[in-house]
Design an enzyme around this catalytic site. Structure first.
Site, PDB file in Angstrom:
ATOM      1  N   SER A 125     -10.398   0.235   4.191  1.00  0.00           N
ATOM      2  CA  SER A 125      -9.708   0.096   5.485  1.00  0.00           C
ATOM      3  C   SER A 125      -9.196   1.439   5.980  1.00  0.00           C
ATOM      4  O   SER A 125      -8.654   2.223   5.201  1.00  0.00           O
ATOM      5  CB  SER A 125      -8.509  -0.842   5.341  1.00  0.00           C
ATOM      6  OG  SER A 125      -8.939  -2.104   4.900  1.00  0.00           O
ATOM      7  N   GLU A 177      -4.172   4.081   6.356  1.00  0.00           N
ATOM      8  CA  GLU A 177      -4.276   3.863   4.906  1.00  0.00           C
ATOM      9  C   GLU A 177      -5.057   5.042   4.329  1.00  0.00           C
ATOM     10  O   GLU A 177      -4.741   5.555   3.259  1.00  0.00           O
ATOM     11  CB  GLU A 177      -4.988   2.538   4.628  1.00  0.00           C
ATOM     12  CG  GLU A 177      -4.913   2.131   3.179  1.00  0.00           C
ATOM     13  CD  GLU A 177      -5.298   0.667   2.946  1.00  0.00           C
ATOM     14  OE1 GLU A 177      -4.894  -0.208   3.725  1.00  0.00           O
ATOM     15  OE2 GLU A 177      -6.023   0.423   1.967  1.00  0.00           O
ATOM     16  N   ARG A 213       0.835  -1.228   0.000  1.00  0.00           N
ATOM     17  CA  ARG A 213       0.000   0.000   0.000  1.00  0.00           C
ATOM     18  C   ARG A 213       0.863   1.268   0.000  1.00  0.00           C
ATOM     19  O   ARG A 213       0.526   2.263   0.642  1.00  0.00           O
ATOM     20  CB  ARG A 213      -0.961   0.048   1.192  1.00  0.00           C
ATOM     21  CG  ARG A 213      -1.879  -1.120   1.302  1.00  0.00           C
ATOM     22  CD  ARG A 213      -2.978  -1.149   0.230  1.00  0.00           C
ATOM     23  NE  ARG A 213      -3.700  -2.392   0.346  1.00  0.00           N
ATOM     24  CZ  ARG A 213      -3.361  -3.513  -0.313  1.00  0.00           C
ATOM     25  NH1 ARG A 213      -2.357  -3.525  -1.164  1.00  0.00           N
ATOM     26  NH2 ARG A 213      -4.043  -4.613  -0.154  1.00  0.00           N
TER      27      ARG A 213
HETATM   28  C1  FAD Z   1     -15.641  -0.117  -0.225  1.00  0.00           C
HETATM   29  C2  FAD Z   1     -14.159   0.065  -0.443  1.00  0.00           C
HETATM   30  C3  FAD Z   1     -13.343  -1.049  -0.502  1.00  0.00           C
HETATM   31  C4  FAD Z   1     -11.967  -0.910  -0.708  1.00  0.00           C
HETATM   32  N1  FAD Z   1     -11.189  -2.021  -0.769  1.00  0.00           N
HETATM   33  C5  FAD Z   1      -9.864  -1.900  -1.013  1.00  0.00           C
HETATM   34  C6  FAD Z   1      -9.024  -3.058  -1.125  1.00  0.00           C
HETATM   35  O1  FAD Z   1      -9.465  -4.181  -1.037  1.00  0.00           O
HETATM   36  N2  FAD Z   1      -7.709  -2.857  -1.367  1.00  0.00           N
HETATM   37  C7  FAD Z   1      -7.159  -1.621  -1.497  1.00  0.00           C
HETATM   38  O2  FAD Z   1      -5.957  -1.503  -1.744  1.00  0.00           O
HETATM   39  N3  FAD Z   1      -7.928  -0.512  -1.384  1.00  0.00           N
HETATM   40  C8  FAD Z   1      -9.265  -0.621  -1.143  1.00  0.00           C
HETATM   41  N4  FAD Z   1     -10.041   0.506  -1.012  1.00  0.00           N
HETATM   42  C9  FAD Z   1      -9.410   1.845  -1.053  1.00  0.00           C
HETATM   43  C10 FAD Z   1      -9.414   2.494  -2.441  1.00  0.00           C
HETATM   44  O3  FAD Z   1     -10.271   1.815  -3.317  1.00  0.00           O
HETATM   45  C11 FAD Z   1      -8.006   2.514  -3.025  1.00  0.00           C
HETATM   46  O4  FAD Z   1      -7.092   3.138  -2.140  1.00  0.00           O
HETATM   47  C12 FAD Z   1      -7.928   3.226  -4.377  1.00  0.00           C
HETATM   48  O5  FAD Z   1      -6.627   3.071  -4.856  1.00  0.00           O
HETATM   49  C13 FAD Z   1      -8.275   4.705  -4.277  1.00  0.00           C
HETATM   50  O6  FAD Z   1      -8.277   5.255  -5.584  1.00  0.00           O
HETATM   51  P1  FAD Z   1      -8.895   6.705  -5.855  1.00  0.00           P
HETATM   52  O7  FAD Z   1      -8.787   6.978  -7.310  1.00  0.00           O
HETATM   53  O8  FAD Z   1     -10.238   6.793  -5.270  1.00  0.00           O
HETATM   54  O9  FAD Z   1      -7.845   7.633  -5.082  1.00  0.00           O
HETATM   55  P2  FAD Z   1      -8.106   8.842  -4.081  1.00  0.00           P
HETATM   56  O10 FAD Z   1      -8.780   8.296  -2.862  1.00  0.00           O
HETATM   57  O11 FAD Z   1      -8.767   9.962  -4.766  1.00  0.00           O
HETATM   58  O12 FAD Z   1      -6.605   9.242  -3.715  1.00  0.00           O
HETATM   59  C14 FAD Z   1      -5.753   8.354  -3.039  1.00  0.00           C
HETATM   60  C15 FAD Z   1      -4.307   8.828  -3.179  1.00  0.00           C
HETATM   61  O13 FAD Z   1      -3.925   8.732  -4.537  1.00  0.00           O
HETATM   62  C16 FAD Z   1      -3.357   9.961  -4.967  1.00  0.00           C
HETATM   63  N5  FAD Z   1      -3.646  10.132  -6.401  1.00  0.00           N
HETATM   64  C17 FAD Z   1      -4.838  10.045  -7.010  1.00  0.00           C
HETATM   65  N6  FAD Z   1      -4.703  10.234  -8.336  1.00  0.00           N
HETATM   66  C18 FAD Z   1      -3.389  10.453  -8.550  1.00  0.00           C
HETATM   67  C19 FAD Z   1      -2.605  10.735  -9.715  1.00  0.00           C
HETATM   68  N7  FAD Z   1      -3.138  10.807 -10.938  1.00  0.00           N
HETATM   69  N8  FAD Z   1      -1.278  10.926  -9.562  1.00  0.00           N
HETATM   70  C20 FAD Z   1      -0.700  10.847  -8.344  1.00  0.00           C
HETATM   71  N9  FAD Z   1      -1.375  10.579  -7.208  1.00  0.00           N
HETATM   72  C21 FAD Z   1      -2.711  10.389  -7.309  1.00  0.00           C
HETATM   73  C22 FAD Z   1      -4.030  11.015  -4.099  1.00  0.00           C
HETATM   74  O14 FAD Z   1      -3.255  12.207  -4.063  1.00  0.00           O
HETATM   75  C23 FAD Z   1      -4.087  10.294  -2.782  1.00  0.00           C
HETATM   76  O15 FAD Z   1      -2.816  10.393  -2.154  1.00  0.00           O
HETATM   77  C24 FAD Z   1     -11.419   0.388  -0.831  1.00  0.00           C
HETATM   78  C25 FAD Z   1     -12.259   1.519  -0.777  1.00  0.00           C
HETATM   79  C26 FAD Z   1     -13.605   1.365  -0.590  1.00  0.00           C
HETATM   80  C27 FAD Z   1     -14.485   2.585  -0.554  1.00  0.00           C
END
Ligand code: FAD
Length: 258
Positions: A184, A254, A142
């Site tokens: 998480s 996380e 992560r």
């Molecule tokens: C119901 C649920 C279940 C989940 N299950 C899991 C799981 O099983 N495993 C897991 O790993 N995660 C899980 N997650 C967490 C989430 O899905 C992940 O962390 C995912 O990677 C977030 O992506 P996002 O685009 O929404 O990023 P955001 O939440 O918008 O941002 C997260 C981070 O990424 C950075 N970021 C975003 N875009 C860019 C870019 N283009 N360049 C550089 N940095 C960037 C942001 O600055 C921030 O630091 C879950 C979330 C939910 C709501």
């Protein structure tokens, strides 16, 4: 562009914010958001940006009998990447079926499930002024050390979409708590589980205002009803404090609080 984080973020908490749209590959001195599935947004966040639609694409760069090389824009949704892989019989990204996010957010979090993660089949990541190879990056559990905006990435995927793994990983997600959350709250400490530790200090199901540490899985914070930023941060800090007092373990977040 104005975003209402009460609607846009998966946990449904946060204010209305003005965001800068990045239409081109360029440097940005603010905080870039993806799908906001891993964010808790305060009432006074930093300068925010989001990638434009131009970065929502999947292109086949190379195709042969063994594998495909794909270039994917960092504004592409996980479920679209998953569907593309299924339609084209590609393996390695089956786990994306149940992980919400855009590619940039998935890479920054090195998102994954069980033994799978997004950096496994990665070849390169493009930033504003350079391209990095996977080996130069240093991904860990992560964790991705890149602190710049990622615009696109390339992957090498072999043929053989794994239907059994797809189903197994889907089932692994099916028992996670329902309701608005950011997944998480904490990373699992080595050899243990954050959920087990929070439960062991008696906080499973603990409620503050509209937020709750899930009674199904204590490492999930659920927005039960109109939870505020203050409700959520109270529970996060309480879990950190109680687990440290009881076990001497500092839980690492996380979720990203901005
Ligand atoms: C119901 C649920 C279940 C989940 N299950 C899991 C799981 O099983 N495993 C897991 O790993 N995660 C899980 N997650 C967490 C989430 O899905 C992940 O962390 C995912 O990677 C977030 O992506 P996002 O685009 O929404 O990023 P955001 O939440 O918008 O941002 C997260 C981070 O990424 C950075 N970021 C975003 N875009 C860019 C870019 N283009 N360049 C550089 N940095 C960037 C942001 O600055 C921030 O630091 C879950 C979330 C939910 C709501």
């Amino acid at each position: 562009m104005i975003i209402d984080f009460k609607k846009y973020s998966s946990v449904r908490i946060g204010p209305l914010c003005e965001l800068e749209i990045l239409e081109e590959e360029r440097e940005f001195d603010g905080f870039i958001i993806g799908g906001a599935n891993n964010l808790l947004v305060s009432n006074k966040p930093k300068k925010l940006g989001i990638l434009g639609k131009k970065f929502d694409f999947i292109t086949v760069l190379e195709k042969n009998k063994e594998f495909m090389i794909l270039e994917i824009g960092c504004a592409t949704r996980s479920k679209n990447i998953h569907s593309f892989c299924k339609e084209n019989n590609l393996k390695g990204l089956e786990f994306l079926r149940k992980i919400p996010g855009l590619l940039g957010g998935l890479l920054k979090m090195n998102a994954g499930l069980k033994d799978e993660n997004i950096s496994k089949n990665l070849l390169t990541v493009s930033l504003a002024k350079k391209e990095l190879k996977r080996e130069q990056i240093g991904f860990a559990y992560r964790f991705c050390p890149i602190d710049e905006v990622m615009f696109k990435a390339s992957f090498r995927l072999n043929y053989g979409f794994d239907y059994a793994k797809d189903e197994y990983l889907k089932k692994a997600r099916d028992n996670q708590p329902s309701g608005a959350s950011f997944g998480s709250i904490f990373k699992n400490p080595k050899g243990d589980y954050a959920g087990r530790l929070i439960e062991a200090v008696g906080l499973k199901g603990f409620v503050k205002g509209g937020a709750m540490l899930s009674d199904k899985h204590a490492n999930f914070l659920i927005n039960k009803k109109n939870a505020s930023f203050e409700d959520a941060i109270f529970l996060i800090e309480l879990a950190e404090k109680r687990v440290f007092e009881e076990f001497g373990i500092r839980l690492l977040r996380e979720v990203i609080v901005i």
